[in-house]
Design a protein around this motif. Structure first.
Motif, PDB file in Angstrom:
ATOM      1  N   GLN A   1      23.368  14.642  61.923  1.00 22.66           N
ATOM      2  CA  GLN A   1      22.196  14.741  61.052  1.00 22.66           C
ATOM      3  C   GLN A   1      22.011  16.156  60.525  1.00 22.66           C
ATOM      4  OE1 GLN A   1      18.596  12.682  62.175  1.00 22.66           O
ATOM      5  NE2 GLN A   1      19.649  11.862  63.960  1.00 22.66           N
ATOM      6  N   LEU A   2      22.601  17.118  61.238  1.00 22.50           N
ATOM      7  CA  LEU A   2      22.526  18.507  60.800  1.00 22.50           C
ATOM      8  C   LEU A   2      23.882  18.962  60.253  1.00 22.50           C
ATOM      9  CD1 LEU A   2      20.028  18.259  62.766  1.00 22.50           C
ATOM     10  CD2 LEU A   2      20.466  20.606  63.422  1.00 22.50           C
TER      11      LEU A   2
ATOM     12  N   GLU B   1      20.871   4.680  60.903  1.00 20.69           N
ATOM     13  CA  GLU B   1      19.702   5.557  60.771  1.00 20.69           C
ATOM     14  C   GLU B   1      18.941   5.275  59.481  1.00 20.69           C
ATOM     15  OE1 GLU B   1      22.832   6.802  61.302  1.00 20.69           O
ATOM     16  OE2 GLU B   1      22.563   6.974  63.479  1.00 20.69           O
TER      17      GLU B   1
ATOM     18  N   ILE C   1      23.373  21.911  72.552  1.00 21.17           N
ATOM     19  CA  ILE C   1      22.395  22.241  71.519  1.00 21.17           C
ATOM     20  C   ILE C   1      21.878  23.660  71.731  1.00 21.17           C
ATOM     21  CG2 ILE C   1      20.085  21.646  70.673  1.00 21.17           C
ATOM     22  CD1 ILE C   1      20.881  18.720  71.079  1.00 21.17           C
TER      23      ILE C   1
ATOM     24  N   VAL D   1      16.190  13.535  61.853  1.00 21.45           N
ATOM     25  CA  VAL D   1      15.733  14.921  61.881  1.00 21.45           C
ATOM     26  C   VAL D   1      15.135  15.309  60.519  1.00 21.45           C
ATOM     27  CG1 VAL D   1      16.483  17.306  62.196  1.00 21.45           C
ATOM     28  CG2 VAL D   1      17.419  15.513  63.648  1.00 21.45           C
TER      29      VAL D   1
ATOM     30  N   LEU E   1      18.903  26.280  59.170  1.00 20.54           N
ATOM     31  CA  LEU E   1      19.952  25.889  58.226  1.00 20.54           C
ATOM     32  C   LEU E   1      19.385  25.652  56.836  1.00 20.54           C
ATOM     33  CD1 LEU E   1      21.993  23.436  60.473  1.00 20.54           C
ATOM     34  CD2 LEU E   1      22.818  25.592  59.548  1.00 20.54           C
ATOM     35  N   ARG E   2      18.092  25.356  56.783  1.00 23.34           N
ATOM     36  CA  ARG E   2      17.434  25.161  55.485  1.00 23.34           C
ATOM     37  C   ARG E   2      16.644  26.406  55.080  1.00 23.34           C
ATOM     38  NH1 ARG E   2      18.302  20.765  58.020  1.00 23.34           N
ATOM     39  NH2 ARG E   2      18.554  18.719  57.041  1.00 23.34           N
TER      40      ARG E   2
ATOM     41  N   LYS F   1      13.423  17.213  78.940  1.00 22.95           N
ATOM     42  CA  LYS F   1      14.743  17.572  78.394  1.00 22.95           C
ATOM     43  C   LYS F   1      14.821  17.240  76.907  1.00 22.95           C
ATOM     44  CE  LYS F   1      18.573  16.833  80.760  1.00 22.95           C
ATOM     45  NZ  LYS F   1      19.641  16.011  81.347  1.00 22.95           N
TER      46      LYS F   1
ATOM     47  N   MET G   1      16.954  24.942  64.779  1.00 24.63           N
ATOM     48  CA  MET G   1      18.268  25.083  64.159  1.00 24.63           C
ATOM     49  C   MET G   1      18.288  24.474  62.765  1.00 24.63           C
ATOM     50  SD  MET G   1      20.932  24.455  67.143  1.00 24.63           S
ATOM     51  CE  MET G   1      21.878  23.151  66.467  1.00 24.63           C
ATOM     52  N   ALA G   2      17.783  23.231  62.687  1.00 29.42           N
ATOM     53  CA  ALA G   2      17.792  22.526  61.406  1.00 29.42           C
ATOM     54  C   ALA G   2      16.966  23.280  60.379  1.00 29.42           C
ATOM     55  CB  ALA G   2      17.251  21.111  61.593  1.00 29.42           C
TER      56      ALA G   2
ATOM     57  N   MET H   1      15.428  19.746  73.878  1.00 32.64           N
ATOM     58  CA  MET H   1      16.528  19.539  72.937  1.00 32.64           C
ATOM     59  C   MET H   1      16.014  19.490  71.505  1.00 32.64           C
ATOM     60  SD  MET H   1      19.165  16.879  74.677  1.00 32.64           S
ATOM     61  CE  MET H   1      19.543  16.017  73.176  1.00 32.64           C
TER      62      MET H   1
ATOM     63  N   LEU I   1      26.528  19.117  61.904  1.00 32.52           N
ATOM     64  CA  LEU I   1      27.132  20.012  62.887  1.00 32.52           C
ATOM     65  C   LEU I   1      28.078  19.265  63.832  1.00 32.52           C
ATOM     66  CD1 LEU I   1      24.009  22.156  63.908  1.00 32.52           C
ATOM     67  CD2 LEU I   1      25.841  22.777  62.335  1.00 32.52           C
TER      68      LEU I   1
ATOM     69  N   MET J   1      14.905  22.893  70.133  1.00 26.62           N
ATOM     70  CA  MET J   1      16.030  23.729  69.675  1.00 26.62           C
ATOM     71  C   MET J   1      16.649  23.161  68.396  1.00 26.62           C
ATOM     72  SD  MET J   1      17.858  24.912  73.237  1.00 26.62           S
ATOM     73  CE  MET J   1      17.986  23.357  74.061  1.00 26.62           C
ATOM     74  N   LEU J   2      16.747  21.828  68.386  1.00 30.99           N
ATOM     75  CA  LEU J   2      17.353  21.156  67.242  1.00 30.99           C
ATOM     76  C   LEU J   2      16.564  21.417  65.958  1.00 30.99           C
ATOM     77  CD1 LEU J   2      19.849  19.283  67.433  1.00 30.99           C
ATOM     78  CD2 LEU J   2      18.308  17.360  67.209  1.00 30.99           C
TER      79      LEU J   2
ATOM     80  N   LYS K   1      26.469  11.946  67.013  1.00 33.48           N
ATOM     81  CA  LYS K   1      25.603  11.226  66.088  1.00 33.48           C
ATOM     82  C   LYS K   1      24.363  12.057  65.768  1.00 33.48           C
ATOM     83  CE  LYS K   1      26.148   6.315  66.629  1.00 33.48           C
ATOM     84  NZ  LYS K   1      25.671   5.235  67.484  1.00 33.48           N
ATOM     85  N   LEU K   2      23.803  12.628  66.808  1.00 35.13           N
ATOM     86  CA  LEU K   2      22.590  13.433  66.634  1.00 35.13           C
ATOM     87  C   LEU K   2      22.901  14.664  65.781  1.00 35.13           C
ATOM     88  CD1 LEU K   2      19.616  13.892  67.468  1.00 35.13           C
ATOM     89  CD2 LEU K   2      20.446  15.052  69.498  1.00 35.13           C
ATOM     90  N   LEU K   3      24.005  15.345  66.121  1.00 32.47           N
ATOM     91  CA  LEU K   3      24.348  16.579  65.409  1.00 32.47           C
ATOM     92  C   LEU K   3      24.797  16.299  63.971  1.00 32.47           C
ATOM     93  CD1 LEU K   3      26.106  18.630  68.203  1.00 32.47           C
ATOM     94  CD2 LEU K   3      23.865  19.033  67.209  1.00 32.47           C
TER      95      LEU K   3
ATOM     96  N   PRO L   1      24.087  17.320  76.970  1.00 34.74           N
ATOM     97  CA  PRO L   1      23.977  17.658  75.544  1.00 34.74           C
ATOM     98  C   PRO L   1      23.007  18.815  75.291  1.00 34.74           C
ATOM     99  CG  PRO L   1      23.888  15.293  75.831  1.00 34.74           C
ATOM    100  CD  PRO L   1      23.908  15.885  77.207  1.00 34.74           C
ATOM    101  N   MET L   2      22.048  18.965  76.184  1.00 36.26           N
ATOM    102  CA  MET L   2      21.088  20.044  76.001  1.00 36.26           C
ATOM    103  C   MET L   2      21.779  21.416  75.973  1.00 36.26           C
ATOM    104  SD  MET L   2      17.688  20.898  78.197  1.00 36.26           S
ATOM    105  CE  MET L   2      18.653  21.344  79.613  1.00 36.26           C
TER     106      MET L   2
END
Lengths: 389, 311, 229
Positions: A355-356, C178, A313, C9, C53-54, C38, C49-50, C42, A358, C45-46, A351-353, A309-310
């Protein structure tokens, strides 16, 4: 969607000798009860190309790397580079340092590389044709026989080359003209990075990873098949595979992203990274396919279970609009259902994405290289669904 | 068994076969309905005491301590004050028990209590500082040693409680339940009131299994008012076995077109069935009475008991 | 091991809103699932990115520590990474976050995880079970290796209670999404039923029969301190 088979028997040339049927490792070729004609059961076929390379009548057509394209490819390279040495390798047999050293000892420092899914698919006359077009020295790098992704491909390929070598000897050529070095892609653990979580040990389908006593995980070289499932589950980036290490993959993603960003500015089409299992798709010898709908970059994985997954992303982070993972169809994994591991991982990633928002930018498709165009269709479908970010 | 402080326990000690009833307060400050129901039970002349539930099924309600006291004061019916460990730590339990003693309550039923998640306040902290058995120990210490669990002395007269605990004849394997009841008796339970039983064989088997335990056993019964209620027990109350014949008879009666006729038949059947049930369990010496949970169905209580008494 | 789950997030972004340069700090210790390099990369980067986007600009770097809850390791290995960092997002459990805050009083640190419990992992099903309440008064020796403090929803010492029907507990496992909403209930074995069965198998029903007096809760009263280690 096209589902044309990538391998076909042309009955008008077929002598019904049944060599193909007896050599097929997957029992996919049989004689039709009524007509006696040899038929391929495409469901069983894994498109290894052994039938193609062994047919004495050249009655079998294969979509990837047929006789002429192999020869033309090498011809072209000779013309471009002026080199006259050739290395033919299985795509699972890496040109690592030890192989390079041995090549050097055989006087092969610079060479043209021809990478094929399996050396077993290379026809027997290939070596002779190579000599005819000016190759002076050849090295064959097949996988270790027991790890052949096509069961018998490696051994059959090797047998052919030994026969050719005998023939060359009889013709008065040096034995060194044709050398063979077996190799196989394998996982390596960086003991300094290992945090001893046991993920690799649990995930390895071959029981090839164990804890040293005491200490870091260790890979048993003889048991490892090089699928890369362990690489993807290592939280410490401590495992790499020959040719598939994190650094090179990440650098490739960054490099591709740069190119694609530039292209995107020109053509405003979505940029997509395709991480494909090297068995699910055989890219053409001359580079990538024709994906006019988008800016596509292909990155090969040893198995979809190595999809991390890294990377996804990272690709999105670097500016790709979407990432497509192409895995083999269920039941066709060259390893132990690595595609199912990929499927599970994809759920978590989505699931993780999500949240954005995406989650629709990543997708997993199951394809087979034996159906012509299936890969391209899936890529196009995905690209057309995406809008640039 | 300890000393008999309450009428309930005195009756048992005298060898009388006793009947207890049940009262349930709600989330309200008005107790008139409960008092009315207590008067009905009292009027039967057969019910020696009535349990007052404490946040049953973890559904919040007016304090059982207060209800027990007011019922006793207003109606003269002795109460069995139910006390759960779900909502109070040992400090709160002991102080409520002192309060109960001060208000003249004589029976306490020590319960572990349902988990708050089962009720209408699932966000609540589940306390369970003590469990039901340990609560029995606490009460026993207060009554017989004049101390709480930490050894702190109670000033002045000690509380006088008879200690009740819950038992479940439906539990499988029965062995596990029996060993548990041995524990509860060991730390001082005077009497056990059981979970609802429909099948007399279940009750008899249970009574045989606990015959060595030195405590009084009151078997719980619940005469259903309708087929739906009987079916509810059969289907939705896990662990409770409702005999096939029982259900089928109820079903047959429920198909009668005339409402009055239906009610009459159901009453008749309940009286017949439970009188017979009680006659059978009564033969077991360890069985000292019946706990009737016929909330909202007073019509049958008296006739059942009268039928039993007629023999 | 200490079991954690990722914070949304959105929540992380709220924490980090005032900052420009963030270090995402993993932990190679006992956290399960592992929250090492890792995961840190991740999330780095996340978050970038988030934020983008904002229409916000947050720069993230990633690093990891062998054990964030070890004040010595935390201080020695993280120190060089803090150059130019406005805030740290810790992927360790709550213990790691607190240790960091103690070691670096001047660096704002935020949790990237919710610490859930001390538990065990069932790899086959990808499940993590709560197993230990750290009560400080272990009685597994009396209960056939099954912890009633943790495995019984009421933590009873003299179970099973009336909520045990056919070996099942009246309080099922609750699986939450969540947002914390219960999305699934999973039936659960009654801890005391299991204790009974196991002790019976071991021929130790005497231990089951034994009355256990009320626990001394003072032993588990927090916060606790151990000395001389």
């Amino acid at each position: 969607m096209l589902t044309q088979a990538g391998v076909k028997i042309r009955s008008e040339y077929c002598s019904k000798c049944s060599v193909c049927s007896s050599i097929c490792p997957f029992e996919a070729i049989f004689a039709d009860e009524k007509t006696g004609e040899l038929v391929i059961d495409i469901e069983k076929c894994r498109i290894c190309g052994l039938c193609f390379s062994s047919c004495p009548s050249s009655a079998i057509d294969i979509a990837y790397y047929d006789r002429d394209s192999l020869v033309n490819y090498v011809k072209e390279r000779i013309r471009e580079t002026g080199m006259d040495k050739l290395v033919v390798r299985c795509q699972s047999a890496p040109l690592d340092d030890s192989v390079k050293d041995r090549l050097k000892r055989h006087g092969m420092g610079e060479y043209i590389t021809l990478r094929v899914p399996c050396v077993g698919r290379v026809p027997p006359d290939f070596a002779l044709r190579m000599l005819a077009i000016g190759v002076r020295k050849m090295a064959i790098i097949p996988c270790k026989g027991e790890n052949c992704r096509f069961e018998r491909g490696s051994n059959i390929g090797l047998l052919r080359f030994s026969l050719t070598r005998n023939l060359l000897g009889q013709l008065g050529l040096e034995e060194e003209t044709l050398i063979v070095i077996r190799n196989l892609v394998r996982a390596h653990v960086d003991a300094n990075r290992c945090i001893e979580c046991g993920n690799c040990i649990y995930t390895c389908p071959y029981n090839a990873v164990h804890f040293g006593s005491p200490g870091a995980a260790q890979v048993d070289e003889n048991a490892c098949w090089g699928c890369g499932a362990c690489v993807a589950v290592c939280p410490a980036l401590a495992i790499s595979l020959d040719e598939f290490n994190h650094r090179s993959l990440q650098q490739s993603i960054i490099r591709y992203a740069q190119i694609i960003r530039e292209m995107k500015q020109k053509n405003c089409k979505p940029a997509v990274l395709v991480l494909h299992c090297q068995w699910a798709n055989f890219p053409p010898l001359n580079g990538s396919g024709n994906y006019s709908d988008g800016n596509i970059a292909l990155l090969e994985l040893p198995c979809s279970s190595a999809f991390d997954p890294m990377y996804v992303i990272q690709a999105l982070h670097e500016g790709f609009d979407g990432v497509l993972i192409a895995a083999c169809k269920k039941g066709e994994c060259r390893f132990e259902e690595g595609n199912e591991l990929a499927e599970k991982r994809m759920l978590t990633l989505k699931k993780l994405l999500a949240q954005l928002n995406l989650e629709s930018r990543v997708e997993l498709c199951f394809i087979s290289s034996k159906y012509l165009g299936e890969f391209d269709d899936n890529v196009k479908l995905f690209v057309n669904r995406l809008k640039p970010m | 068994m300890g000393q008999a402080f309450s009428n309930l326990m005195k009756n048992i000690a005298e060898g009388k076969f006793v009947y207890t009833g049940e009262l349930e307060a709600h989330r309200s400050t008005d107790l008139s309905e409960v008092i009315q129901w207590a008067k009905t039970l009292k009027a039967t002349g057969k019910i020696v005491a009535a349990n007052v539930t404490d946040n049953p099924q973890s559904v919040g309600a007016l304090s059982s301590l207060v209800t027990s006291y007011i019922v006793q004061r207003e109606t003269g019916l002795e109460t069995v004050y139910q006390l759960r460990c779900s909502d109070r730590n040992r400090l709160a339990l002991a102080s409520d028990l002192l309060g109960a003693a001060a208000l003249g309550l004589k029976n306490v039923l020590a319960l572990t209590g349902d988990h708050p998640k089962k009720g209408d306040t699932p966000e609540a902290m589940p306390v369970f500082d003590l469990d039901g058995t340990q609560l029995v120990e606490l009460i026993h210490k207060m009554v017989y040693e004049g101390r709480d669990l930490s050894g702190n002395e109670i000033h002045g007269p000690r509380p006088q409680f008879n200690i009740g605990a819950a038992a479940n004849p439906n539990f499988k394997p029965l062995e596990a339940e029996v060993l548990k009841l041995e524990r509860k008796a060991e730390v001082g339970a005077d009497f056990f009131q059981t979970q609802v039983v429909f099948d007399v064989n279940v009750a008899l088997e249970f009574l045989d299994a606990v015959s060595h335990i030195k405590a009084a056993f009151l078997i719980g019964i619940f005469p259903p008012r309708s087929y739906n209620q009987a079916e509810y027990f059969a289907k939705n109350v896990p662990g409770v076995q409702v005999p096939k014949d029982f259900l089928e008879s109820f079903k047959k009666i429920s198909e009668l077109p005339d409402k009055t006729e239906r009610r009459r038949k159901i009453d008749e059947y309940n009286i017949e069935y439970f009188a017979d049930f009680i006659k059978q369990v009564k033969k077991k010496p360890v069985c000292k009475g019946i706990h009737v949970m016929a909330v909202g169905y007073p019509e049958v209580v008296n006739p059942i008991i009268e039928k039993v008494e007629k023999g | 091991m200490i079991v954690t789950k990722e914070k949304p997030v959105e929540e992380i972004l709220e924490y980090l809103a005032p900052y420009k340069n963030v270090l995402v700090l993993g932990c190679d210790g006992c956290t399960q699932p592992p929250r090492g390099l890792k995961q840190a990369k991740m999330y780095a980067m996340l978050i970038e990115m988030a934020a983008k986007l904002r229409h916000k600009d947050i720069k993230c770097r990633a690093a990891t520590v062998a054990m964030q809850c070890d004040n010595y390791l935390c201080s020695s290995t993280v120190h060089p990474q803090l150059e130019g960092v406005d805030a740290v997002l810790s992927l360790a459990c709550g213990i790691g976050v607190q240790t960091f805050a103690e070691v670096f009083p001047d660096v704002p640190v935020y949790p990237g995880q919710d610490t859930v419990f001390a538990g065990s992992q069932e790899r086959e099903n990808g499940k993590l079970y709560e197993r230990c309440k750290a009560c400080g008064d272990c009685l597994l020796g009396e209960t056939g290796g099954i912890c009633p403090v943790t495995a019984c929803a009421k933590g009873l010492m003299n179970g099973p209670c009336g909520g045990c029907v056919e070996g099942k507990c009246e309080v099922p496992y609750e699986i939450r999404d969540e947002k914390g909403e219960v999305i699934k209930m999973i039936e659960r074995d009654c801890a005391w039923y299991r204790i009974y069965e196991r002790l019976k198998k071991l021929g130790r029903l005497d231990l089951y029969r034994k009355y256990r007096s009320p626990r001394d809760r003072a032993v588990s009263a927090w916060p606790r301190l151990l000395e001389g280690v």
